[in-house]
Scaffold this active site. Structure first.
Site, PDB file in Angstrom:
ATOM      1  N   THR A  12      27.927  -5.435  13.426  1.00  0.00           N
ATOM      2  CA  THR A  12      28.463  -4.249  12.626  1.00  0.00           C
ATOM      3  C   THR A  12      27.601  -3.082  12.713  1.00  0.00           C
ATOM      4  OG1 THR A  12      29.458  -5.687  10.874  1.00  0.00           O
ATOM      5  CG2 THR A  12      28.984  -3.500  10.196  1.00  0.00           C
ATOM      6  N   THR A  90      25.747  -9.695  11.200  1.00  0.00           N
ATOM      7  CA  THR A  90      24.971 -10.404   9.870  1.00  0.00           C
ATOM      8  C   THR A  90      25.677 -11.841   9.717  1.00  0.00           C
ATOM      9  OG1 THR A  90      26.839  -9.436   8.556  1.00  0.00           O
ATOM     10  CG2 THR A  90      24.647  -8.247   8.750  1.00  0.00           C
TER      11      THR A  90
END
Length: 347
Positions: A12, A90
């Site tokens: 991300t 993540t």
């Protein structure tokens, strides 16, 4: 000034919104150099260079990408840098950090610090630049450089790879270390340590991920039967396994509570143990350790007496990596059991 290498893998932190074949969604598009350029202050903390390892989302990380990342760590150590920061998605960041702590901590004293973002590169209020700066500051810190080990720095908090987990799907303060707490946190005065920075994992020298090794995670829940285990033991698998070999090399059980299963699942797991398949018992609970308390069919004590291996307080996905790495380097059942026996002894 310390020399820190950025090993970029996507995630991300490097993602932007895109339109692909009429479908919208965030995908990794920014290079490691782009991430560094977005943080001008980073040059005040260390000299920086960048290696592009891969460009994937965290949920797309696999054994091949992990091996490429391990190779990047080895190259950084050979080049004499002082630390490595890994930018990573993540979703599986805690798993990659733990796997590298197992495999690399024994062979290099280089500190490796993982970081990423919950908000994408082009999103208002993205946390990527702040996290990247904090990760570089962690890797460049004298105490961390002296100690080595693998860490995860996120939202001004530094965690040891051994304990860290992702606890929230979208909140910026998502990473935590249940039962242990963080190694340190950033304050206006700098990095404050709560425990000695170092590796808290059980090192596994010469361990690499073997794509041919298959370890399944089986989750217990109300009314679960044993069919998932039965299929894993009996289904046909490409690769020329003999009739005496099972289709799965190991099983990790995400049990309920202290590590319990339904009677049906417990019976199937005992069949796997009898077939020589290592079965590691963990809990699906967020915190705490497994313990052989309950007897009867599917009880944790019954499974341990049948030959299951206690995974201690390892989450199922970290236990899976431990078992996969052990089997990949050729450990037999006794060696696997010994490896897991060390898990709770590292303090």
């Amino acid at each position: 000034m310390p020399h820190v290498r950025i090993a970029s893998t996507g995630g991300t932190i490097a993602s932007t919104s895109s339109e692909m074949e009429g479908k919208s969604g965030k995908t990794p598009s920014q290079s490691g150099d782009d991430l560094v350029d977005a943080v001008p202050e980073i040059g005040e903390e260390a000299t920086i260079d960048v290696e592009e390892v891969c460009q994937v989302s965290g949920f797309q990380m696999n054994g091949e990408a992990l091996e490429a990342l391990a190779g990047a760590i080895d190259r950084a150590a050979a080049d004499g840098v002082d630390g490595v920061v890994v930018t990573h998605g993540t979703d599986t960041m805690a798993e990659s950090a733990y796997a590298l702590d197992l495999a690399c901590a024994a062979t290099t004293e280089l500190p490796v610090v993982f970081t990423g973002a919950q908000r994408s590169f082009d999103q208002l209020g993205t946390d990527g630049p702040t996290n990247l700066l904090a990760a570089v500051r962690t890797a460049a810190h004298e105490r961390v450089r002296d100690a080595g080990g693998v860490y995860l720095t996120f939202n001004d908090t530094v965690h040891a790879a051994r304990w860290v987990v992702k606890g929230h799907t979208s909140a910026l303060e998502t990473f935590e270390s249940p039962g242990a707490g963080p190694v340190g946190e950033f304050t206006p005065d700098g990095l404050r340590f709560f425990r000695e920075p170092r590796s808290y994992s059980v090192s596994m020298p010469d361990a690499t991920v073997n794509a041919d090794v298959r370890v399944e995670i089986v989750t217990n829940a109300l009314g679960v039967d044993g069919r998932q285990v039965e299929r894993a033991l009996s289904e046909e698998v490409e690769g020329g396994r003999t009739e005496t070999e099972t289709a799965v090399d190991g099983i990790v059980v995400a049990g309920t509570g202290l590590g319990n299963t339904t009677a049906e699942l417990g019976t199937a797991l005992e069949s796997a143990i009898d077939a020589g398949v290592p079965v590691v018992l963990t809990s699906r609970c967020h915190a705490g350790t497994t313990a052989g308390v309950y007897g009867g069919e599917g009880g944790g004590q019954t499974l341990l007496e049948a030959g299951a291996i206690s995974g201690g307080d390892l989450p199922p996905w970290k236990a899976r990596l431990t078992l996969e790495l052990a089997l990949s380097r050729g450990d037999d059942l006794d060696a696997v059991r010994e490896q897991f026996g060390y898990v709770d002894s590292i303090v």
